[in-house]
Motif scaffolding. Structure first.
Motif, PDB file in Angstrom:
ATOM      1  N   TYR A  35      -4.448  -3.837  -3.103  1.00  0.00           N
ATOM      2  CA  TYR A  35      -3.774  -4.246  -1.870  1.00  0.00           C
ATOM      3  C   TYR A  35      -4.791  -4.655  -0.808  1.00  0.00           C
ATOM      4  CZ  TYR A  35      -1.306  -3.951   2.541  1.00  0.00           C
ATOM      5  OH  TYR A  35      -0.804  -4.249   3.778  1.00  0.00           O
ATOM      6  N   CYS A  36      -5.819  -3.851  -0.654  1.00  0.00           N
ATOM      7  CA  CYS A  36      -6.852  -4.099   0.352  1.00  0.00           C
ATOM      8  C   CYS A  36      -7.568  -5.417   0.076  1.00  0.00           C
ATOM      9  CB  CYS A  36      -7.829  -2.929   0.365  1.00  0.00           C
ATOM     10  SG  CYS A  36      -9.023  -2.986   1.697  1.00  0.00           S
ATOM     11  N   CYS A  59       0.856  -1.184   0.000  1.00  0.00           N
ATOM     12  CA  CYS A  59       0.000   0.000   0.000  1.00  0.00           C
ATOM     13  C   CYS A  59       0.894   1.237   0.000  1.00  0.00           C
ATOM     14  CB  CYS A  59      -0.956  -0.010   1.198  1.00  0.00           C
ATOM     15  SG  CYS A  59      -0.158   0.129   2.796  1.00  0.00           S
ATOM     16  N   THR A  60       0.295   2.377  -0.222  1.00  0.00           N
ATOM     17  CA  THR A  60       1.080   3.613  -0.269  1.00  0.00           C
ATOM     18  C   THR A  60       1.776   3.882   1.059  1.00  0.00           C
ATOM     19  OG1 THR A  60      -0.924   4.856   0.234  1.00  0.00           O
ATOM     20  CG2 THR A  60      -0.282   4.735  -2.067  1.00  0.00           C
ATOM     21  N   ILE A 120      -5.501   2.919   5.250  1.00  0.00           N
ATOM     22  CA  ILE A 120      -6.405   2.587   4.148  1.00  0.00           C
ATOM     23  C   ILE A 120      -7.795   3.060   4.575  1.00  0.00           C
ATOM     24  CG2 ILE A 120      -7.397   0.743   2.740  1.00  0.00           C
ATOM     25  CD1 ILE A 120      -4.430   0.869   2.307  1.00  0.00           C
ATOM     26  N   LYS A 149      -2.737   1.010   8.597  1.00  0.00           N
ATOM     27  CA  LYS A 149      -2.015   1.222   7.344  1.00  0.00           C
ATOM     28  C   LYS A 149      -2.558   2.406   6.548  1.00  0.00           C
ATOM     29  CE  LYS A 149      -0.280  -3.401   6.618  1.00  0.00           C
ATOM     30  NZ  LYS A 149       1.097  -3.082   6.275  1.00  0.00           N
ATOM     31  N   ASN A 192      -4.117   0.832  -3.786  1.00  0.00           N
ATOM     32  CA  ASN A 192      -4.645   0.539  -2.457  1.00  0.00           C
ATOM     33  C   ASN A 192      -5.859  -0.386  -2.494  1.00  0.00           C
ATOM     34  OD1 ASN A 192      -2.691   1.895  -1.042  1.00  0.00           O
ATOM     35  ND2 ASN A 192      -3.862   3.768  -0.837  1.00  0.00           N
TER      36      ASN A 192
END
Length: 150
Positions: A58-59, A22-23, A86, A84, A55
């Motif tokens: 990733y999520c 993630c970022t 998100i 994180k 993201n």
């Protein structure tokens, strides 16, 4: 360790092509490399533009892995995603896509495995210990009770 902007991008792009990040993960990594804020923002934007990081992707992978391998419930996963950075706007639609039956099967299998190792005085004590255990794993009380009552 100091990296130039181009070297940092190349290194991060190589890492992102082999695993999901993630970022926030990327930003932390660049901060450890002691990169300046403008370089961090430029590299993150370039990674986003070139689809090395996403993201939402990733999520989706994070939620799937935590349910399947770690057998976490929704609440615990939401807390990990919050840590994180998100947003709920990203995670909520992904949670809604989940198959409720397989999610409850995960909880059911978790409780069966746990019940074999618990020493309880009676059924009431066993039920309470299973409920506490499932709550610690991040499952909601409604889901826990529906699985235990079945």
């Amino acid at each position: 360790m100091k990296y130039s902007e181009e070297a940092a991008f190349a290194k991060l792009a190589a890492q992102c092509s082999t695993a999901e990040y993630c970022t926030n993960d990327i930003e932390k990594r660049m901060r450890r490399w002691e990169m300046d804020e403008t370089s961090i923002k430029k590299i993150i934007q370039r990674l986003l533009d070139e689809h090395f990081i996403d993201n939402t992707r990733y999520c989706r992978a994070f939620i799937k892995d935590k349910i399947l391998f770690n057998r976490w419930g929704r609440r615990k996963i939401e807390e990990a995603l919050y840590a994180k950075h998100i947003s709920k706007d990203v995670s909520t639609p992904i949670f809604e896509e989940l198959d409720k039956d397989s999610y409850l099967d995960t909880l059911h299998n978790l409780l069966i495995a746990r019940s074999r190792t618990i020493k309880a005085k009676d059924d009431y004590d066993m039920r309470n210990k299973l409920i506490r255990y499932a709550l610690q794993r991040g499952f909601s009380m409604g889901d826990i009770l529906s699985v235990i009552d079945d």
